[in-house]
Structures are given as C-alpha cells and as structure tokens.
Motif scaffolding. Structure first.
Motif, mmCIF file in Angstrom:
data_model
loop_
_atom_site.group_PDB
_atom_site.id
_atom_site.type_symbol
_atom_site.label_atom_id
_atom_site.label_comp_id
_atom_site.label_asym_id
_atom_site.label_seq_id
_atom_site.Cartn_x
_atom_site.Cartn_y
_atom_site.Cartn_z
ATOM 1 N N LEU A 185 -1.715 0.029 8.621
ATOM 2 C CA LEU A 185 -0.294 0.237 8.338
ATOM 3 C C LEU A 185 -0.035 0.161 6.834
ATOM 4 C CD1 LEU A 185 2.628 0.557 9.332
ATOM 5 C CD2 LEU A 185 2.719 -1.930 9.614
ATOM 6 N N ARG A 186 -0.654 -0.786 6.154
ATOM 7 C CA ARG A 186 -0.469 -0.928 4.706
ATOM 8 C C ARG A 186 -0.950 0.324 3.975
ATOM 9 N NH1 ARG A 186 -2.811 -5.447 4.060
ATOM 10 N NH2 ARG A 186 -1.022 -6.809 3.665
ATOM 11 N N GLU A 187 -2.044 0.888 4.409
ATOM 12 C CA GLU A 187 -2.575 2.095 3.765
ATOM 13 C C GLU A 187 -1.597 3.263 3.878
ATOM 14 O OE1 GLU A 187 -6.549 4.971 3.977
ATOM 15 O OE2 GLU A 187 -6.282 3.318 5.395
ATOM 16 N N LYS A 188 -0.940 3.385 5.016
ATOM 17 C CA LYS A 188 0.027 4.468 5.195
ATOM 18 C C LYS A 188 1.272 4.256 4.341
ATOM 19 C CE LYS A 188 -1.250 5.646 9.954
ATOM 20 N NZ LYS A 188 -0.786 5.706 11.368
ATOM 21 N N LEU A 189 1.762 3.023 4.307
ATOM 22 C CA LEU A 189 3.026 2.757 3.629
ATOM 23 C C LEU A 189 2.896 2.796 2.106
ATOM 24 C CD1 LEU A 189 4.416 -0.109 5.907
ATOM 25 C CD2 LEU A 189 5.086 2.293 5.894
ATOM 26 N N THR A 190 1.762 2.398 1.579
ATOM 27 C CA THR A 190 1.602 2.405 0.129
ATOM 28 C C THR A 190 1.516 3.822 -0.435
ATOM 29 O OG1 THR A 190 -0.792 2.109 0.485
ATOM 30 C CG2 THR A 190 0.522 0.141 -0.013
ATOM 31 N N LYS A 191 1.304 4.819 0.402
ATOM 32 C CA LYS A 191 1.225 6.211 -0.055
ATOM 33 C C LYS A 191 2.602 6.875 -0.141
ATOM 34 C CE LYS A 191 -3.423 7.082 1.770
ATOM 35 N NZ LYS A 191 -4.232 7.896 2.718
ATOM 36 N N LEU A 192 3.637 6.185 0.303
ATOM 37 C CA LEU A 192 4.967 6.793 0.301
ATOM 38 C C LEU A 192 5.482 6.953 -1.124
ATOM 39 C CD1 LEU A 192 6.694 4.909 3.271
ATOM 40 C CD2 LEU A 192 5.238 6.924 3.319
ATOM 41 N N LYS A 193 6.031 8.135 -1.394
ATOM 42 C CA LYS A 193 6.613 8.445 -2.692
ATOM 43 C C LYS A 193 8.010 9.036 -2.489
ATOM 44 C CE LYS A 193 2.744 7.374 -4.722
ATOM 45 N NZ LYS A 193 2.611 6.118 -5.515
ATOM 46 N N ILE A 194 8.763 9.126 -3.571
ATOM 47 C CA ILE A 194 10.088 9.745 -3.497
ATOM 48 C C ILE A 194 9.914 11.255 -3.358
ATOM 49 C CG2 ILE A 194 12.240 10.189 -4.736
ATOM 50 C CD1 ILE A 194 11.941 7.483 -6.057
ATOM 51 N N VAL A 195 10.386 11.789 -2.261
ATOM 52 C CA VAL A 195 10.265 13.230 -2.002
ATOM 53 C C VAL A 195 11.614 13.929 -2.011
ATOM 54 C CG1 VAL A 195 8.124 12.985 -0.709
ATOM 55 C CG2 VAL A 195 10.306 12.830 0.504
ATOM 56 N N ALA A 196 12.715 13.172 -1.946
ATOM 57 C CA ALA A 196 14.043 13.786 -1.948
ATOM 58 C C ALA A 196 15.061 12.780 -2.438
ATOM 59 C CB ALA A 196 14.412 14.274 -0.549
ATOM 60 N N ARG A 197 16.080 13.299 -3.163
ATOM 61 C CA ARG A 197 17.191 12.480 -3.640
ATOM 62 C C ARG A 197 18.472 13.286 -3.531
ATOM 63 N NH1 ARG A 197 15.911 10.951 -9.628
ATOM 64 N NH2 ARG A 197 14.993 13.035 -9.590
ATOM 65 N N ALA A 198 19.569 12.603 -3.235
ATOM 66 C CA ALA A 198 20.864 13.287 -3.161
ATOM 67 C C ALA A 198 21.979 12.248 -3.176
ATOM 68 C CB ALA A 198 20.962 14.140 -1.906
ATOM 69 N N LYS A 199 23.128 12.640 -3.706
ATOM 70 C CA LYS A 199 24.315 11.786 -3.671
ATOM 71 C C LYS A 199 25.047 12.093 -2.366
ATOM 72 C CE LYS A 199 28.395 10.389 -6.332
ATOM 73 N NZ LYS A 199 28.123 8.957 -6.189
ATOM 74 N N VAL A 200 24.636 11.418 -1.321
ATOM 75 C CA VAL A 200 25.098 11.734 0.029
ATOM 76 C C VAL A 200 26.544 11.302 0.240
ATOM 77 C CG1 VAL A 200 24.614 11.431 2.486
ATOM 78 C CG2 VAL A 200 22.727 11.541 0.861
ATOM 79 N N THR A 201 26.942 10.158 -0.312
ATOM 80 C CA THR A 201 28.319 9.683 -0.178
ATOM 81 C C THR A 201 28.947 9.565 -1.561
ATOM 82 O OG1 THR A 201 27.679 7.340 -0.247
ATOM 83 C CG2 THR A 201 27.765 8.403 1.917
ATOM 84 N N MET A 202 30.272 9.548 -1.578
ATOM 85 C CA MET A 202 30.986 9.482 -2.850
ATOM 86 C C MET A 202 30.986 8.085 -3.444
ATOM 87 S SD MET A 202 32.054 12.462 -3.738
ATOM 88 C CE MET A 202 33.345 12.064 -4.927
ATOM 89 N N ASN A 203 30.845 7.061 -2.598
ATOM 90 C CA ASN A 203 30.958 5.686 -3.067
ATOM 91 C C ASN A 203 29.781 4.843 -2.566
ATOM 92 O OD1 ASN A 203 33.883 5.517 -4.313
ATOM 93 N ND2 ASN A 203 34.087 6.697 -2.440
ATOM 94 N N ARG A 204 29.878 3.540 -2.814
ATOM 95 C CA ARG A 204 28.790 2.626 -2.505
ATOM 96 C C ARG A 204 28.359 2.700 -1.031
ATOM 97 N NH1 ARG A 204 29.690 -3.775 -2.349
ATOM 98 N NH2 ARG A 204 30.894 -3.334 -4.230
ATOM 99 N N VAL A 501 4.258 1.047 16.453
ATOM 100 C CA VAL A 501 3.518 0.559 15.284
ATOM 101 C C VAL A 501 3.707 -0.937 15.161
ATOM 102 C CG1 VAL A 501 3.707 2.746 14.055
ATOM 103 C CG2 VAL A 501 5.460 1.009 13.733
ATOM 104 N N TYR A 502 2.832 -1.546 14.395
ATOM 105 C CA TYR A 502 2.911 -2.986 14.187
ATOM 106 C C TYR A 502 4.287 -3.344 13.614
ATOM 107 C CZ TYR A 502 1.315 -7.682 13.029
ATOM 108 O OH TYR A 502 1.158 -9.049 12.978
ATOM 109 N N PRO A 503 4.982 -4.350 14.157
ATOM 110 C CA PRO A 503 6.350 -4.680 13.717
ATOM 111 C C PRO A 503 6.405 -4.989 12.221
ATOM 112 C CG PRO A 503 5.810 -5.834 15.739
ATOM 113 C CD PRO A 503 4.539 -5.221 15.253
ATOM 114 N N HIS A 504 7.360 -4.374 11.534
ATOM 115 C CA HIS A 504 7.558 -4.616 10.112
ATOM 116 C C HIS A 504 9.012 -4.325 9.774
ATOM 117 C CE1 HIS A 504 6.445 -0.350 10.505
ATOM 118 N NE2 HIS A 504 7.199 -0.133 9.433
ATOM 119 N N PHE A 505 9.446 -4.780 8.630
ATOM 120 C CA PHE A 505 10.840 -4.582 8.233
ATOM 121 C C PHE A 505 10.919 -4.213 6.756
ATOM 122 C CE2 PHE A 505 9.956 -9.128 7.728
ATOM 123 C CZ PHE A 505 10.455 -9.410 6.467
ATOM 124 N N THR A 506 12.041 -3.586 6.397
ATOM 125 C CA THR A 506 12.291 -3.163 5.016
ATOM 126 C C THR A 506 13.466 -3.953 4.449
ATOM 127 O OG1 THR A 506 13.795 -1.403 5.743
ATOM 128 C CG2 THR A 506 11.469 -0.826 5.481
#
Length: 582
Positions: A185-204, A501-506
């Motif tokens: 699981l660690r090997e998969k998650l450490t490969k994550l990169k920023i692939v998309a960005r957007a201002k989805v909402t107007m505020n916080r 998948v093995y339980p994990h949290f962000t």
C-alpha cells in the motif's frame, strides 16, 4: 555687533565710490534713475530679556461650502410659472398623470425591496438545476451547453451503493503478512502526484466526498457560502483563448460546476457535511449552517429539503447501512434520529452533551453503535438501542419533533435500565474536532485541538457485548498540528471507504502537505509539491473504489487531485471510449 557695523560702513563707502564714478562719466541722470538710497542705520541693540514662548493662535478651520448646484424645483411650479394661462382641464389631467407616475415609481421601489428581502431568505422549496446553477435565461447557447453537460455527467454515473466492509477483514495472525500488505500500500501511495487542479468553489472548502463510481473521478466539495462544487477532472476543460499573458502552469483541469444548493450565499449557509445515500449514490445529501438538510438527485436534477432543525446549526450527518435513517449532530449538544421515509415530525432529538457535538459516525457493521465527538472534550460510544427506554423530560420543539434534554439523558444513564447507554468514553485534553469508524466498524480515529491523532482498535467480543467497555484507552497517539485558527477549515482525519484495501486515513498538514496513515498509525505517504501548492490542504477525501486517488481542497476553493501521472496522460482522440460497467 562690531563686525556688523564695519560691514555696513564698507557698504556705504562702496556706494559713494560708485556714485562718484558715474558722475565723472557724466551719467548723473543714470545715477538718479538708479536711485541709490541710504539704508537707515540699524536700531540700537536691545537688552536681552527672558522671553516666554507663546503658542500661535489657533486658526479656525473654515468650513468649505461646496456648490450644491442648481436647486431642485417643482415641475408643477415651473410649468405654472412658464404658462400662467394653462387650461384648468389640462392642468388637472397633468397633475393626475404626475401623481400616477409617482405611485408607479413607489410601487416599483417597494417591489424591488421585497424581492431583495426574499432573495436573502433561506429557500425551502424544491429547486431545479437551472436555479442551482444561477441560470435565469437558458436561451444562451453556452449556458445550455453547460447545463446539458452537467445532466449528462449525472445520468451517466452509475448509482453504486456504498462499499461495505467486514469486521474480520485485514486481520492477520502472521505479522509478516500484514507488513507485506502495508508495504504494498505504501508503494502505491507514495507514487501519487498532482495530476489536476481547479478552483472548484468560490470560497473556502468545508467538506468533500468522492463518488464511488469506479470508471470516473467525480468529486463533490461544499464551501463556506452554501455552494456545492462538482468536479470531473478527466473531462476536457473548455478551451480558453491565449492572450499571451496566461500562465499555463496554473491552467485549470477538467470541468466543474458550481451549484448554489443552500441559500442565501453567505457564511450562514456553509455546507458542513456531504454524504451519499448508502444504497443509491445518485442521491447526494448536504447539511448546512442554514439549519437544513437537502437531497440533490442526480437523476432528476431536483434538490429537495428533507429536514429543518429550526434555528440550531447542523454540524454533521451519517446514514445507517440501509440508507433509511440519518443521525444528525448539532451545535446545541444533541443528535437527532430521523427516518427519511417518515415525516420530519417523527424525528427525535437527544441531548447527549452540554456542548456542541461536532461529528457523528454510525458503525457500518454494528449500526446500533454510535460515535460522537464534542467540544466537551469527550469521545463517546453510544448504544442507541437503549434510547427507546427514555421517558419523561421530553417536550416538542418549535419544529414539532420530540426532544429529550441533556439532564434527562444523564439521569437515564445513571439508572439501572440506562447504565449501558454510554458504552465507552475517552476525554481528550481539548475539544474533539472529529471521530469516525473505519469501514470495518472496528477502528476509530479522532482528531483534537490538543494536537494529537488517536487510534482505537475494538475487540469484537467487546463490541458484541451488552456491557460497558472495560477499557477505552487508545492504543496509538500521533502528534499532529491541528491549530488551524480562524481562517482554515478544521483538520479531520478521513478513513478511506474502500473495504478492499488495508484500512488507512488521510489528513491535511499545516506544512501544505497531505498525510496518509495506516490503521496502526504508521505514516504511509506524505504528499506535497511546493511548486504547485502554497496553501494548507485542510479538507481531504479518497476514492471508495480506487486506492490510487486522493483529493484535497484549501481555503480559497482551489482543489487538487493526486493520482499516478500515467493514468492521466493524454489519450488518442480517435480511440473508443470505455463503456460503463455496472
């Protein structure tokens, strides 16, 4: 003083010599024209005396009178002055016309004020997509295109049920096998990169949820002013003409829609929680500080109000696995049991705390066990089957629902019949901002303002018993900066809802990164990119079906998708699209 007198004598001597020279040159007239004059001798020196400083007289500030311009004059008097011989009948008709115009203008003003007052009031009626998108006139082709694209996106998403887990999943007798699972699981998650960005909402961004559809990435964000942002990062974004000054590095990815689900668009309508119906993900439920819960149907495109708490702020909601019952936590220190198949008047409110209950979580494998976190610093596990034994101390609220105050609940807990209503309790050093069950209904994660993340692992025999837990001490405590202050959304640890998948949290990090921990408290990945992220990723969520998808949002409404870069490489336009599978 002597030097001054000598200088004056030298000056007078120079004047005399120049005058004599001009006379010799026969320029007497010039002498007279020049007009040399003797400077009177300086006055005799005065005796030095002590002087007293005198403050200069205060100058009175003159009022600047601006020219008001021409004074307003009555049109009637002006006409009368211009035409003193006006026909009486014409004069009467003219005056009637002027009076009618004044009445009409006054009516229009009052109607405009009434429309403005109505616009500031919460909306309790059913709302269509056109209203949520703020489209008043859909004759515009671009607006029509945007509306139909949103409808197509909604209809093409399969109404998947929420994935369910089992208590015994990912329990190992061999520790080596568990270590291998975590390493993978660690090997998969450490490969994550920023692939998309957007201002989805107007505020916080206040909350987020990832849709469970496997073949798509569809993420829902709720913001501070009642706006629900729907982001499809894989859909090609609208082409924007390059004016030579656009920064390609911050170009927005995908397509997003902003729906004003809760109204008015102020901080009084902040969306506090988003949940999908556990059996039909076409239905999205949102709770708001406007004291209402609304349901948006992706199939019909209609948003309906299903619950109103009157004047009590709603902080969190959660469903039972069957999708029939909603548990609602509020700022008054209570939770509400509401069966959505029945009328709101059948709901029951229980005062479980003297202070705000910030979050509520239903155990997915044992729905009668309810987890609450409150500002009273207490994390508590309740056996809701015992609530039916409450009696006395109840009264109908202003909204008509039955209420049991906190004193009644506490007295019941001390009685013989209600002694096991409160199954477990753990007191933090400061307010508990959140606490949630994992998909197995076995582990608990909590976050607190005492800058810690705590983890519990509950024994099955303990959960299945009808007695109080012998011990409720957490097995793991992680130091984590949770001091978000006033301008950032509270950091909350969010379990992945993927039971495969093995339980994990962000959880977001104050250092502008996103942390992922295992159910045992091990750090699996720390996602960051200083070249693209300069703000705290306070709100996080992960895909319920794809382990390699994590999303986050910040205080400006800008959202980020983390995934393997190869999954988002441009594809051949001529290649056939994959069909959705049920």
């Amino acid at each position: 003083m002597l030097s001054r007198n000598l200088s004056e004598l030298e000056r007078q001597a120079n004047i005399a010599r120049n005058k004599a020279l001009l006379e010799e040159l026969e320029l007497a007239d010039a002498v007279n024209n020049v007009g040399f004059s003797k400077k009177p001798p300086p006055p005799p020196p005065r005796a030095k005396a002590k002087t007293k400083s005198v403050r200069p007289a205060k100058r009175e500030k003159r009022d600047i009178v601006e020219d008001p311009g021409p004074r307003r004059q009555s049109a009637r008097l002006k006409r009368s002055a211009d035409d003193p011989n006006e026909n009486p009948e014409k004069k009467r008709a003219r005056l009637q016309g002027e009076e009618e115009q004044r009445r009409k203008a006054e009516d229009e003003r009052l109607q405009a004020e009434e429309r403005e007052r109505e616009a500031r009031k919460p909306r309790h009626q059913d709302l269509e997509l056109e209203t949520l998108l703020g489209i008043e006139n859909i004759e515009d082709k671009d607006e029509q295109k945007d509306l139909w694209r949103l409808k197509d996106t909604m209809v093409n998403v399969w109404p998947r049920p929420r994935p369910s887990g089992t208590y015994d999943s990912f329990t190992y007798e061999d520790t080596g096998e568990e270590e291998r699972e975590v390493a993978e699981l660690r090997e998969k998650l450490t490969k994550l990169k920023i692939v998309a960005r957007a201002k989805v909402t107007m505020n916080r961004v206040y909350c987020a949820q990832y849709h469970p559809e496997k073949s798509k990435d569809l993420i829902f964000f709720g913001d501070k002013r009642g706006q629900l942002g729907i982001w499809d990062p894989r859909t090609p974004a609208d082409e924007v003409e390059d004016d030579g000054g656009a920064d390609l590095e911050v170009q927005e990815s995908g397509k997003y829609w902003r729906l004003q689900v809760h109204w008015p668009a102020t901080s009084r309508s902040s969306i506090s929680c988003i949940r999908f119906d556990p059996t039909n993900s076409h239905s999205i439920y949102t709770s708001s500080y406007d004291c209402t819960i609304r349901c948006l149907s992706m199939g019909s495109g209609i948003s309906k109000e299903i619950f109103s708490s009157g004047d009590v702020l709603i902080n969190s909601i959660d469903f039972d696995p069957a999708g029939h019952v909603i548990w609602i936590s509020d700022a008054a220190g209570g939770i509400t049991h509401f069966d959505i198949r029945m009328d709101q008047s059948k709901a029951i409110w229980y005062g479980l705390s003297g202070e705000k209950v910030g979050s509520v979580s239903v155990n997915p494998t044992r729905p009668h066990l309810l987890l609450t976190a409150s500002n009273s610093r207490a994390l508590r596990v309740w056996d809701t089957r015992k609530l039916s034994g409450l009696s006395g101390g109840s009264k109908p609220s202003s909204s008509g629902i039955l209420e049991y105050d906190n004193a009644t609940v506490e007295d019941f807990c001390e009685s013989t019949d209600g002694s096991t209503l409160l199954r477990a309790e753990w007191t933090h050093k400061k307010s508990v901002s959140s606490a949630y069950w994992d998909p197995r209904g076995r582990s608990i994660v909590s976050t607190s303002y005492d800058d810690t993340i705590r983890l519990w692992d509950m024994n099955s025999s303990l959960l299945d018993s009808n007695s109080k837990f012998a011990s409720s001490r957490p097995f793991k405590q992680i130091s984590h900066d949770c001091q978000t202050g006033k301008w950032l959304t509270i950091l909350k640890a969010q379990w992945t809802q993927n039971p495969d998948v093995y339980p994990h949290f962000t959880i977001g990090n104050m250092n502008h990164s996103l942390n992922i921990f295992s159910a045992k408290g091990d750090l699996l990945a720390k996602l960051s990119d200083s070249s693209k992220i300069t703000a705290v990723q306070a709100v996080t969520c992960s895909h319920p079906s794809n382990v390699e998808r994590v999303a986050s949002g910040n205080a400006s409404g800008r959202c980020v998708l983390w995934a393997p870069p190869e999954d988002f490489e441009p594809q051949d336009k001529d290649a056939p699209e994959d069909e959705n599978t049920s």
